[in-house]
Motif scaffolding. Structure first.
Motif, short mmCIF file in Angstrom:
data_model
loop_
_atom_site.label_atom_id
_atom_site.label_comp_id
_atom_site.label_asym_id
_atom_site.label_seq_id
_atom_site.Cartn_x
_atom_site.Cartn_y
_atom_site.Cartn_z
N LEU A 29 0.84 -1.19 0.00
CA LEU A 29 0.00 0.00 0.00
C LEU A 29 0.87 1.23 0.00
CD1 LEU A 29 -3.01 1.01 0.27
CD2 LEU A 29 -2.57 1.15 2.74
N GLY A 30 0.55 2.20 -0.85
CA GLY A 30 1.31 3.44 -0.90
C GLY A 30 0.42 4.62 -1.23
N GLN A 31 0.90 5.81 -0.94
CA GLN A 31 0.16 7.03 -1.24
C GLN A 31 0.64 7.61 -2.56
OE1 GLN A 31 0.04 9.91 1.96
NE2 GLN A 31 -0.63 11.56 0.61
N VAL A 32 -0.30 8.00 -3.43
CA VAL A 32 0.06 8.49 -4.77
C VAL A 32 -0.39 9.93 -4.99
CG1 VAL A 32 0.16 6.22 -5.85
CG2 VAL A 32 -2.03 7.46 -5.75
N GLY A 33 -0.87 10.58 -3.95
CA GLY A 33 -1.30 11.97 -4.10
C GLY A 33 -2.18 12.39 -2.95
N GLU A 34 -2.69 13.61 -3.06
CA GLU A 34 -3.59 14.15 -2.04
C GLU A 34 -4.80 14.80 -2.72
OE1 GLU A 34 -1.56 16.94 0.42
OE2 GLU A 34 -0.73 15.39 1.73
N SER A 35 -5.90 14.83 -2.00
CA SER A 35 -7.10 15.52 -2.47
C SER A 35 -6.96 17.02 -2.26
CB SER A 35 -8.31 15.00 -1.70
OG SER A 35 -8.28 15.47 -0.36
N ARG A 36 -7.97 17.76 -2.70
CA ARG A 36 -7.98 19.20 -2.49
C ARG A 36 -7.92 19.57 -1.02
NH1 ARG A 36 -13.16 19.00 -6.04
NH2 ARG A 36 -12.60 16.80 -5.79
N ALA A 37 -8.52 18.74 -0.17
CA ALA A 37 -8.52 19.01 1.27
C ALA A 37 -7.36 18.34 1.99
CB ALA A 37 -9.84 18.54 1.88
N PRO A 40 -5.27 11.68 1.80
CA PRO A 40 -4.39 10.85 0.97
C PRO A 40 -5.16 10.05 -0.07
CG PRO A 40 -4.64 9.87 3.14
CD PRO A 40 -5.31 11.21 3.21
N LEU A 41 -4.53 9.85 -1.22
CA LEU A 41 -5.02 8.93 -2.25
C LEU A 41 -4.19 7.66 -2.14
CD1 LEU A 41 -5.30 11.39 -5.30
CD2 LEU A 41 -7.03 10.86 -3.57
N TRP A 42 -4.85 6.55 -1.81
CA TRP A 42 -4.15 5.30 -1.53
C TRP A 42 -4.19 4.36 -2.72
CZ3 TRP A 42 -1.11 5.46 2.42
CH2 TRP A 42 -1.44 6.23 3.54
N LEU A 43 -3.04 3.74 -3.01
CA LEU A 43 -2.92 2.76 -4.07
C LEU A 43 -2.52 1.42 -3.46
CD1 LEU A 43 -3.00 2.55 -7.25
CD2 LEU A 43 -0.49 2.58 -7.13
N LEU A 44 -3.39 0.43 -3.59
CA LEU A 44 -3.11 -0.93 -3.15
C LEU A 44 -2.68 -1.74 -4.36
CD1 LEU A 44 -3.30 -3.12 -0.88
CD2 LEU A 44 -5.69 -3.47 -1.60
N SER A 45 -1.54 -2.40 -4.29
CA SER A 45 -0.99 -3.12 -5.44
C SER A 45 -0.82 -4.60 -5.11
CB SER A 45 0.36 -2.54 -5.86
OG SER A 45 0.24 -1.17 -6.19
N THR A 90 0.97 -6.78 -12.68
CA THR A 90 0.74 -6.23 -11.35
C THR A 90 -0.60 -5.50 -11.41
OG1 THR A 90 3.11 -5.93 -10.98
CG2 THR A 90 1.61 -4.71 -9.53
N TRP A 91 -1.47 -5.80 -10.46
CA TRP A 91 -2.80 -5.19 -10.46
C TRP A 91 -2.86 -4.14 -9.35
CZ3 TRP A 91 -7.06 -8.24 -13.03
CH2 TRP A 91 -8.23 -7.45 -13.17
N HIS A 92 -3.22 -2.91 -9.71
CA HIS A 92 -3.26 -1.79 -8.78
C HIS A 92 -4.71 -1.34 -8.55
CE1 HIS A 92 1.12 -1.24 -9.53
NE2 HIS A 92 0.79 -1.53 -10.77
N PHE A 93 -4.99 -0.91 -7.34
CA PHE A 93 -6.32 -0.42 -6.98
C PHE A 93 -6.18 0.97 -6.37
CE2 PHE A 93 -6.21 -5.02 -6.52
CZ PHE A 93 -7.31 -5.44 -7.26
N LEU A 94 -6.68 1.99 -7.05
CA LEU A 94 -6.81 3.32 -6.47
C LEU A 94 -8.11 3.31 -5.68
CD1 LEU A 94 -5.62 6.13 -6.20
CD2 LEU A 94 -6.77 6.76 -8.31
#
Length: 415
Positions: A29-37, A40-45, A90-94
């Motif tokens: 699991l890793g963070q790939v960005g942030e929202s306007r507020a 965190p935007l989380w990416l599960l791979s 590799t399968w990623h889930f945002l």
């Protein structure tokens, strides 16, 4: 104790971390960005293949089923890692593309034991078009930070397939594909039939796409410049962006409440009269809302409720253009075509009433009460008119998961 049927946005990270702990060699699991507020935007791979597949959940605030589907497929990979090997990927889930919107729509969570359409709509929120992060502004506009994060991820991964996981409140299942994949349309229809989910013969989405009936829309060759949203807005899209990398994007839509009549293939004797009648349903309810609201949506509302006001105002404003677009269509010939548009004619004012009621709850409680009454009245009318049937969440997520796996195997050549 009543429990939510979908994971709330804050639960997604917790459940993803639990999966990683259970399968540390396979999942991460890793963070790939942030929202306007700043959320965190989380990416599960999952897996370590050379090719990549990306599933995007939570693009719309009122569609929490996507996060549940992403976690279900990731858990399946944790139990059966051999499923990934034939795909070589590799399968990623945002896990949630719009966590800010999901927080504002947190009440849109059907609960056990009997989900209530009226209860869900008292907490409804779907952002105005410009705040939906799957959309990209026409140049030289600046994309939302969530949109920019997804574009960066698509350019980094260059996935063979991108799946966007959507869920409509009531209606039928359908898919939209940016190119034709032999066997994928029939496989989707077979999956929906096995799960007893009606397939929408002619979705209102993708008005410029080619219909492969029932329930499949395919992007015509060379299309994509300035995609038109059914609300009347034009933008580029994160669905189209990765075509430069050869990526197939497939949008999968599953209903929370099924409407069997959207699959009805019986012919209609007077389609022009039917579309005029449905247009008057939408325009008549829009006039009813306008009479209640007056200039109330122009007044100041608390800052945290402003997105609700803006979304309600936008939907109310574009209702006439939606009716005009229906009138300009080639006449539909089947009952299913008009069932889908009849649902839309009722869904739009229901959404407006629900969001406007929330926006005005603190500053104009009397108007909010009147709007609540409309939410209750229109919800009951929908249930009676279209014989709504709740689709268990296991079936909703099952449709997403099976459609993703089947399409991925066709694209990647896995068995």
């Amino acid at each position: 104790m009543r429990t939510s049927l979908y994971p709330a946005v804050d639960e997604l990270e917790r459940r993803a971390r639990a999966l990683v702990r259970a399968a540390p060699g396979l999942l991460r699991l890793g963070q790939v960005g942030e929202s306007r507020a700043g959320r965190p935007l989380w990416l599960l791979s999952a897996g370590h293949g050379d090719r990549h597949i990306l599933s995007v959940a939570g693009a719309h605030a009122n569609e929490p089923v996507g996060g549940a589907s992403a976690l279900r497929l990731a858990a399946l990979f944790a139990r059966r890692p051999g499923l990934l090997e034939p795909l070589g990927c590799t399968w990623h889930f945002l896990l949630c593309l719009d966590p800010d919107g999901a927080h504002l729509a947190h009440g849109w969570q059907p609960e056990e034991p009997e989900p209530s359409l009226t209860g869900c709509h008292r907490y409804f929120y779907r952002p105005a078009f410009a705040r939906q992060p799957e959309s990209l502004p026409m140049a030289p506009g600046k994309p939302l930070p969530e949109s920019a994060a997804l574009v960066r991820l698509l350019d980094e991964l260059r996935p063979v397939a991108q799946f966007t996981l959507h869920g409509i409140e009531f209606g039928g299942a359908f898919v939209m594909m940016t190119r034709e994949v032999p066997g994928a349309a029939d496989a989707f229809r077979e999956t929906a039939a096995r799960l007893r989910v009606p397939v929408d013969r002619h979705p209102v989405d993708g008005p410029d796409w080619r219909l492969d009936p029932p329930g499949v829309l395919v992007l015509p060759d060379g299309h994509g410049e300035g995609e038109r949203d059914p609300s009347g807005f034009v933008a580029e899209s994160t669905w189209f962006h990765p075509r430069r990398h050869g990526t197939l994007t497939t949008l999968i839509e599953t209903p929370a409440w099924a409407v069997p009549s959207v699959s009805d293939a019986r012919p209609v004797t007077d389609p022009d009269r039917e579309i005029a009648r449905l247009g008057e349903v939408l325009l008549g309810r829009s006039r009813e809302l306008a009479a209640v609201l007056g200039t109330r949506l122009d007044a100041a509302v608390p800052e945290d409720l402003a997105p609700l006001r803006d979304a309600a105002r936008e939907l109310l404003d574009v209702a006439p253009s939606i009716v005009a677009s229906w009138a300009a269509e080639a006449p539909g010939r089947f009952h299913g075509h008009f069932a889908t548009r009849g649902i839309s004619a009722r869904r739009i004012p229901l959404r407006v009433a629900a969001m406007a009621s929330r926006a005005l709850a603190r500053t104009d409680p009397r108007a909010a009460e009147i709007l609540d009454d409309l939410v209750r009245e229109w919800s009951r009318e929908l249930e009676k008119t279209y014989d709504l049937r709740w689709v268990p969440v296991a079936v909703q997520t099952g449709l997403h998961v099976r459609a993703m796996l089947t399409t991925a195997r066709l694209v990647c050549g896995g068995s």
